[in-house]
Design a protein around this motif. Structure first.
Motif, PDB file in Angstrom:
ATOM      1  N   TYR A 160      -7.835  -1.865  -4.781  1.00 31.10           N
ATOM      2  CA  TYR A 160      -6.402  -1.699  -4.525  1.00 31.10           C
ATOM      3  C   TYR A 160      -5.647  -2.980  -4.863  1.00 31.10           C
ATOM      4  N   SER A 200       2.536   3.925  -1.269  1.00 29.75           N
ATOM      5  CA  SER A 200       1.639   4.411  -2.310  1.00 29.75           C
ATOM      6  C   SER A 200       2.392   5.143  -3.404  1.00 29.75           C
ATOM      7  N   HIS A 258      -4.843   2.797  -9.614  1.00 27.64           N
ATOM      8  CA  HIS A 258      -4.578   3.220  -8.236  1.00 27.64           C
ATOM      9  C   HIS A 258      -5.397   4.457  -7.894  1.00 27.64           C
TER      10      HIS A 258
END
Length: 363
Positions: free
Chosen positions: A205, A308, A346
């Protein structure tokens, strides 16, 4: 990894289910092939930016005791009689400015669908039809109870629930988990469940964040003086009561700085979206960017590592309100670096977290 006996037992169970089906009474409910569900969850979105759609959404959101923990005797009259008579208009205008008119939905919905599609493809490539991937929203549609019901009806005998918040907070991760667990109350046959923990310090991440910064900076003739990592704020009281969110945000920034190989003078942590009269986590982004401009930092970039997917807080608040604060204070060059959204790095990081938490269920 499952041992050989466990793998044989699991295979036998699947075979037994199919075999037994032929011996069931004719009036027995049909049994679906057993599979594992992966349910992604995000904050939510109104169905539209009209007054009543906004009011329904805001009422659900602002009535959540995890979000606003004031006594309902005090808060609900204020919410119902004052806030919800005015705020749907201003919030609706903000949503209208970023709305995906072509798809008839908010950007958060569009992006979450794209994330789900890519993660589903990754799971299918690794696990075939043994894993079903879908998404839900904590507030609004598709609701968490509806999606849990759909998954169990489709044959999911185990469900992995994944709140898409890199950092844990009671007002985000915890309330999403609460709603998921409440959804199990109405099921006749409750599946075993797991939840995916916060992934704020997961190397993949952090690397995805760093890559997004490097791509953005690589396109610029003049690099920003400083990178502002703007996280969604919460009342400071939550930190003092034990919520780890502030510490996890700080660690995300530190790990990003180390991955980029930067000094302390090139990156800072701030908090946005303050609401109500009490003190929230500081420094406040909207004030800090103005202070940076006045201190001679004429070129800045802003990234939102707590989200996100791009949403109202990034596309409208950061890219409009916070940009305006910077420019009014004398800032000259403001760059917003989009959320990771459905970026391949991602998606790989999210799929990695999913696979780790599926161990023992699927290997």
């Amino acid at each position: 990894m499952l041992d050989a006996n466990a793998q044989r037992n699991d295979a036998a169970l699947k075979t037994e289910t199919v075999t037994r089906a032929s011996h069931l009474p004719v009036d027995h409910p049909p049994l679906k092939r057993a599979k594992t569900g992966v349910l992604l969850a995000n904050l939510g979105t109104p169905d539209g930016y009209d007054y009543w759609s906004m009011r329904r959404y805001l009422n659900e959101f602002l009535s959540d005791r995890r979000v606003i923990d004031y006594s309902p005797w005090i808060w609900q009259p204020l919410l119902q009689l004052i806030i919800l008579s005015k705020r749907p208009f201003s919030s609706g205008a903000a949503y209208k400015s970023i709305w995906n008119e072509e798809a008839g939905e908010s950007p958060l919905m569009t992006i979450t669908k794209a994330q789900t599609s890519k993660i589903a493809a990754a799971m299918k490539a690794r696990h075939g039809d043994d894993v079903m991937v879908d998404f839900c929203m904590r507030y609004g549609n598709p609701s968490t109870p509806a999606k849990v019901r759909e998954m169990t009806e489709a044959g999911c005998r185990r469900i992995l629930f994944f709140p898409l918040y890199p950092q844990y907070a009671g007002a985000t991760t915890a309330t999403a988990n609460d709603q998921f667990f409440r959804s199990l109350l109405d099921l006749k046959w409750q599946p075993p469940v797991r939840t995916v923990p916060a992934y704020f310090d997961r190397p993949s991440y952090i690397d995805a964040l760093a890559q997004s910064v490097e791509r953005a900076y690589g396109k610029m003739d003049q690099k920003p003086d400083i990178l502002v990592c703007s996280y969604h704020g919460v009342p400071k009281r939550y930190l003092m009561e034990g919520d780890p969110y502030h510490c996890q945000c700080q660690k995300t920034t530190r790990l990003l700085k180390e991955r980029l190989g930067w000094g302390d003078d090139k990156i800072i942590t701030t908090f946005q979206s303050r609401f109500g009269p009490e003190e929230w986590l500081k420094p406040y982004t909207v004030e800090e960017v103005a202070a940076l401009a006045k201190a001679g930092k004429k070129r800045i970039a802003v990234i939102a590592p707590a989200f996100s997917a791009d949403c109202i807080e990034t596309l409208e608040e950061i890219n409009e309100e916070i940009r305006e604060s910077f420019e009014h204070a004398g800032g000259e060059d403001f760059t917003y670096i989009p959320c990771l959204n459905d970026d391949d790095a991602h998606i790989a990081a999210l799929a990695e977290a999913i696979d780790e938490n599926l161990k023992g269920w699927i290997d």
